[in-house]
Write a protein that holds these residues in place. Structure first.
Motif, short mmCIF file in Angstrom:
data_model
loop_
_atom_site.label_atom_id
_atom_site.label_comp_id
_atom_site.label_asym_id
_atom_site.label_seq_id
_atom_site.Cartn_x
_atom_site.Cartn_y
_atom_site.Cartn_z
N LEU A 18 51.47 -12.15 26.25
CA LEU A 18 50.59 -13.31 26.35
C LEU A 18 49.57 -13.28 25.22
O LEU A 18 49.09 -12.21 24.85
CB LEU A 18 49.84 -13.31 27.68
CG LEU A 18 50.67 -13.42 28.96
CD1 LEU A 18 49.75 -13.40 30.17
CD2 LEU A 18 51.51 -14.69 28.96
N THR A 19 49.28 -14.45 24.69
CA THR A 19 48.30 -14.55 23.61
C THR A 19 47.10 -15.36 24.09
O THR A 19 47.26 -16.44 24.65
CB THR A 19 48.93 -15.24 22.39
OG1 THR A 19 50.11 -14.53 22.05
CG2 THR A 19 47.98 -15.21 21.21
N PHE A 20 45.93 -14.80 23.90
CA PHE A 20 44.69 -15.50 24.25
C PHE A 20 43.82 -15.58 23.01
O PHE A 20 44.07 -14.89 22.02
CB PHE A 20 43.90 -14.73 25.32
CG PHE A 20 44.68 -14.44 26.58
CD1 PHE A 20 44.64 -15.34 27.64
CD2 PHE A 20 45.41 -13.26 26.72
CE1 PHE A 20 45.33 -15.07 28.82
CE2 PHE A 20 46.10 -12.99 27.89
CZ PHE A 20 46.07 -13.89 28.95
N ARG A 21 42.76 -16.41 23.08
CA ARG A 21 41.75 -16.42 22.03
C ARG A 21 40.61 -15.51 22.45
O ARG A 21 40.38 -15.31 23.64
CB ARG A 21 41.20 -17.83 21.83
CG ARG A 21 42.22 -18.86 21.39
CD ARG A 21 42.37 -18.89 19.88
NE ARG A 21 43.51 -19.74 19.51
CZ ARG A 21 43.39 -20.99 19.11
NH1 ARG A 21 42.21 -21.55 18.96
NH2 ARG A 21 44.45 -21.69 18.79
N GLY A 22 39.87 -15.04 21.46
CA GLY A 22 38.70 -14.23 21.75
C GLY A 22 37.75 -14.94 22.71
O GLY A 22 37.16 -14.32 23.59
N ARG A 23 37.62 -16.28 22.54
CA ARG A 23 36.66 -17.02 23.36
C ARG A 23 37.08 -17.12 24.82
O ARG A 23 36.31 -17.55 25.67
CB ARG A 23 36.44 -18.41 22.77
CG ARG A 23 37.67 -19.28 22.75
CD ARG A 23 37.34 -20.69 22.25
NE ARG A 23 38.52 -21.52 22.26
CZ ARG A 23 39.09 -22.03 21.18
NH1 ARG A 23 38.58 -21.82 19.99
NH2 ARG A 23 40.17 -22.79 21.28
N ASP A 24 38.33 -16.74 25.14
CA ASP A 24 38.79 -16.81 26.53
C ASP A 24 38.17 -15.72 27.40
O ASP A 24 38.27 -15.75 28.62
CB ASP A 24 40.32 -16.68 26.61
CG ASP A 24 41.03 -17.85 25.95
OD1 ASP A 24 40.40 -18.93 25.87
OD2 ASP A 24 42.18 -17.68 25.49
N PHE A 25 37.61 -14.70 26.75
CA PHE A 25 37.02 -13.58 27.51
C PHE A 25 35.59 -13.32 27.03
O PHE A 25 35.30 -13.51 25.85
CB PHE A 25 37.82 -12.29 27.26
CG PHE A 25 39.25 -12.36 27.68
CD1 PHE A 25 39.61 -12.12 29.00
CD2 PHE A 25 40.25 -12.64 26.75
CE1 PHE A 25 40.94 -12.18 29.38
CE2 PHE A 25 41.58 -12.69 27.13
CZ PHE A 25 41.93 -12.46 28.45
N PRO A 26 34.76 -12.83 27.92
CA PRO A 26 33.41 -12.44 27.47
C PRO A 26 33.45 -11.10 26.76
O PRO A 26 32.93 -10.11 27.23
CB PRO A 26 32.61 -12.37 28.78
CG PRO A 26 33.62 -12.09 29.83
CD PRO A 26 34.92 -12.69 29.37
N LEU A 27 34.14 -11.05 25.64
CA LEU A 27 34.30 -9.81 24.89
C LEU A 27 33.58 -9.94 23.55
O LEU A 27 33.53 -11.03 22.98
CB LEU A 27 35.79 -9.55 24.60
CG LEU A 27 36.66 -9.14 25.78
CD1 LEU A 27 38.14 -9.16 25.38
CD2 LEU A 27 36.27 -7.77 26.29
N PRO A 28 33.04 -8.85 23.03
CA PRO A 28 32.38 -8.92 21.73
C PRO A 28 33.42 -9.01 20.62
O PRO A 28 33.74 -8.02 19.97
CB PRO A 28 31.58 -7.61 21.66
CG PRO A 28 32.32 -6.67 22.55
CD PRO A 28 32.96 -7.50 23.61
#
Lengths: 614, 211
Positions: free
Chosen positions: A312-322
């Motif tokens: 699965l591919t997500f964008r960085g903005r999909d998670f509260p990750l730095p």
């Protein structure tokens, strides 16, 4: 002079200036070596093994920290010696479980040819009335290649005209796969970074990787916070079955833990969240589901149909990750309910698709995942290796931390123990249990059926061993490995008859899994030319002893190769290379899953393989 | 001791030797029932050794196989002599819905069989309906439910509830087991008996049928 470092399958050469100690050379090249006492010779942690070449003479300090046998085998302390010729070395790694997990993925290799994240500086001609190409199209024309016209980073268009003109139409562009992710004015000196995230049921590890060089810049680990929902995958799935909101909570917990580790690594390296453009994630199928917030409930019961399998591919903005909001998070694909993306990572790491001949890869933990490749097929199964390898359900079992007995030798009636951090023994870890059982088998203390000699045995035994046999709790026989006070310990450390039985269950299951796969492929163990042993535990286990106990039936010691935390290493390959990412998808599709719980052959083989080779 | 060689062969879990010694004794005109009793005692000893963990699953499996072979020979012989083989009771056993583990269930099937129960093994992933249908058809005394995972333990409860819904709960004794099952769980779902292993299951089953 040259220093050649052997690290699992890799062989790397470094120039070694004269007059430096070995540890100074290792530190200079950022190679993994423990240096807890700043090279003072106090800690004994910088152990390294010479494979070839001459070193300065052995020192008194080394004799304090290393046994004669180890010195004879070429082990030495890096702070105590300098090279006298070209040397070939094999590195040893740190000790505690988290450290084990993080250090083992360190395996430097050349950056693959098709990086996922690329950064380049592009200059465009300034527009005028004869050249009215709009800014976005002007930028795309300059970047060229196969960059997508459709995927415009969120918010870019409001800033683009200024960005282009700020440094006279020279910009630094970062692309992720085929997608333009970031544009900054002028020529940037900053390099893009990435992270590998290995979600273990027990331990979470995150690695920070320089995407320009492929080198790992740091690693951090912590306990998976989901343990509050249960220590094994089934209890976590049950938590969701009982209360669906547990899915949201466990998803949030793991993402927050990853964010915390990532933030720490970024800070240590003077980086910001916007420098991080890609992250790959590996874990077992349940961990993958919880990370992706996918419903895991049907993983727990037959027919084990789970929610998703593909990567699965997500964008960085999909998670509260730095990380950069336009960066990419790639979760590697799973094979089956109990063969997850961590196993796909192992397969990638040993390049099982492109190997000729037949090879086995085994990842040992609470579950043992086994892969067999050969004859153009890849087979995989998962077996309940049981808790023995991780020290659970063992009377004096413990994790591999300070005070754990990790090595055992019994010869001429004498017992020699090696204890982590040389603390008084508090218990025994998985590798210590394997050692103890193998040495007890050799000494005749246990027989091939796993039966421990009773205290009143008439078997001829050295007095020092005989007096260690006794009846313990619940009338079970036991063998005292370290009597109270013997090594400054305040309680006995024993191997009980039940511990041996737990080990037999685990080793029987792994051995039977291997045998079932070999049968399915219709080949013999002799035809296997390599057995890769993945996982931190596999790296510390004495392979000769594992073979002696029959963990890998029919496979000889020389064929066994420990490959460290290969799951995370595979994650790193997928982080750096699009080709490897595609290979992960191919592996997940191609691998045939063999369900052992319904295999008719498994039961009989499992029963047989519980015995030790006699 | 009578039939010492038969007993020793059994304790060595050597089925070939057991068969050989039985045939030798029968050729000498020994009473098949007396041999059978010696073997049953030997199985009891093996059970004790198993609980002390001096013997383990592979040996129990071999012993069970040897017992089955002995049973076939002695049973035929006893029938010839018009002696009845005593049936302690009829058991319907299976692994519950959602669970496909067989090892534990197979071991219990073996130990109950050799202890003199008539056992119907209905296999894995069995629904409450499957259990009840066979139990009714065979006039079972005991229903044995195996579950190896915490996720499938509730399926044991489903069978008990199904029996209650049909109003036939009192017709059967329900025996539960499996790696994760505990006495507390057995009590909670109202099962009649629990055993932590296949050897202990024999004692529980005997107690449930009043033997």
């Amino acid at each position: 002079m040259r220093m050649i470092i052997l690290d699992e399958e890799q062989r790397k050469e470094y120039e070694m200036p004269e007059g430096l100690s070995v540890i100074e050379c290792l530190l200079r090249y950022d190679l993994p070596v423990r240096n807890d006492c700043a090279a003072k010779g106090n800690c004994g942690k910088c152990r390294v093994r010479t494979i070839a070449g001459n070193l300065s003479p052995e020192t008194e300090i080394e004799r304090e920290h290393l046994s004669k046998e180890e010195l004879d085998q070429g082990w030495f302390l890096a702070c105590q010696r300098a090279a006298k010729s070209d040397v070939t070395l094999r590195l040893s790694y740190g000790r505690d479980a988290g450290y084990r997990k993080t250090m083992l993925a360190e395996k430097e290799d050349a950056l693959a040819g098709d990086p996922v994240v690329q950064r380049g500086v592009f200059s465009m001609s300034e527009p005028d009335l004869s050249d009215q190409v709009p800014d976005w199209e002007r930028l795309l024309a300059a970047v060229g290649g196969s960059v997508s016209r459709e995927a415009i980073p969120r918010g870019l268009l409001s800033a683009l005209p200024e960005l282009l003109r700020k440094e006279d139409f020279t910009v630094t562009v970062t692309t992720v796969a085929n997608r333009l992710a970031a544009v900054t004015p002028g020529k940037s000196e900053r390099r893009p970074f990435g992270a590998v995230c290995d979600i273990g049921t027990t331990t979470l590890a995150v690695y920070l990787v320089d995407l320009a060089t492929g080198i790992t810049r740091g690693a951090a680990a912590k306990t998976n916070p989901q343990v509050s929902f249960g220590t094994d995958v089934i209890s976590r799935i049950n938590s969701v079955s009982e209360d669906f909101s547990a899915l949201e909570k466990m998803h949030g917990d793991i993402v927050a833990a990853i964010a915390e580790l990532m933030a720490g690594l970024l800070e240590e390296n003077d980086l910001s969240a916007d420098d991080l453009f890609a992250m790959t994630v590996v874990g077992n199928t349940t961990m993958s589901h919880l990370f992706a917030k996918a419903d895991p409930r049907r993983l727990a019961t037959a027919p084990f149909v789970f929610c998703f399998k593909q990567g699965l591919t997500f964008r960085g903005r999909d998670f509260p990750l730095p990380m950069h909001p336009e960066g990419e998070v790639f979760l590697l694909p799973n094979v089956a309910g109990y063969v997850g993306s961590d196993t796909v990572g192992v397969m990638l790491s040993v390049d099982i698709l492109n190997r000729s001949g037949c090879a086995i890869a085994v990842d040992l933990g609470t579950n043992g995942e086994i892969v067999l490749s050969g004859n153009g097929r890849v087979l995989a199964c998962s077996t309940a290796a049981g808790p023995a390898f991780e020290g659970a359900k063992i009377k004096n079992g413990m994790r591999a931390g300070a005070g754990a007995i990790e090595k055992v030798r019994i010869s001429d009636g004498e017992i020699e123990l090696k204890i982590i951090d040389e603390a008084p023994p508090a218990g025994i870890c998985g590798s210590g249990l394997i050692d103890a059982a193998a040495q007890m088998l050799k000494a005749g203390l246990i027989d091939a059926s796993g039966c421990l000699l009773p205290p009143d045995t008439d078997f001829p035994l050295a007095e020092n061993l005989r007096r260690r046999l006794r009846k313990g709790d619940q009338g079970l026989d036991e063998f005292v490995l370290a009597a109270k006070g013997e090594y400054g310990n305040d309680a006995d450390v024993v191997i009980s008859q039940k511990d041996i039985r737990e080990l037999q269950l685990g080793k029987g299951a792994v051995a039977a899994g291997i045998t079932v796969l070999l049968r399915e492929m219709n080949i013999t163990a002799e035809e296997v030319d390599r057995l890769f042993l993945a996982g931190a535990f596999g790296n510390y286990m004495d392979v000769r002893h594992a073979v002696m106990l029959g963990l890998f039936p029919g496979i000889s010691v020389e064929k066994v190769e420990a490959v460290g935390n290969a799951a995370a290493y595979g994650g790193r390959l997928a982080l750096l290379s699009r080709e490897k990412r595609a290979a992960a998808e191919e592996l997940a599709e191609k691998t045939e899953h063999i369900e052992l719980s319904t295999s008719a052959a498994f039961y009989d083989i499992f029963m047989r393989e519980m015995n030790f080779p006699g | 001791m009578a039939f010492e060689k038969v007993r020793d062969a059994m304790l060595a879990t050597d089925s070939e030797l057991v068969v050989k010694e039985i045939n030798a004794e029968l050729a000498k005109g020994a009473d098949p029932k007396a041999i059978f009793d010696v073997l049953t005692d030997a199985m009891g000893e093996i059970g004790d050794l198993f609980s002390e963990m001096k013997m383990f699953l592979p040996e129990v499996m071999l012993a069970t196989e040897a017992m089955n072979e002995a049973f076939a020979i002695l049973g035929a012989e006893m029938q010839k002599q018009d002696q009845a083989i005593e049936n302690l009771g009829t058991v319907v056993i299976g692994t519950v819905k959602g669970d496909v583990h067989t090892v534990g269930k197979d071991m219990v099937t073996g130990t109950l069989n050799t202890a003199g129960f008539k056992v119907f093994d209905i296999g894995i992933d069995s629904s409450p309906q499957d259990f009840v249908e066979i139990a009714e058809r065979e006039g079972a005394d005991i229903i044995g439910l195996s579950a190896l995972m915490t996720a499938t333990m509730p399926s044991q409860k489903d069978v008990i509830e199904f029996l209650e819904s049909k109003g036939i709960r009192e017709k059967y004794k329900v025996l539960v087991g499996g790696g994760v099952v505990t006495q507390e769980w057995a009590d909670e779902i109202g099962a009649d008996g629990y055993s932590k292993d296949a050897v202990g299951a024999v004692d529980v089953a005997k107690r449930l049928v009043g033997r």
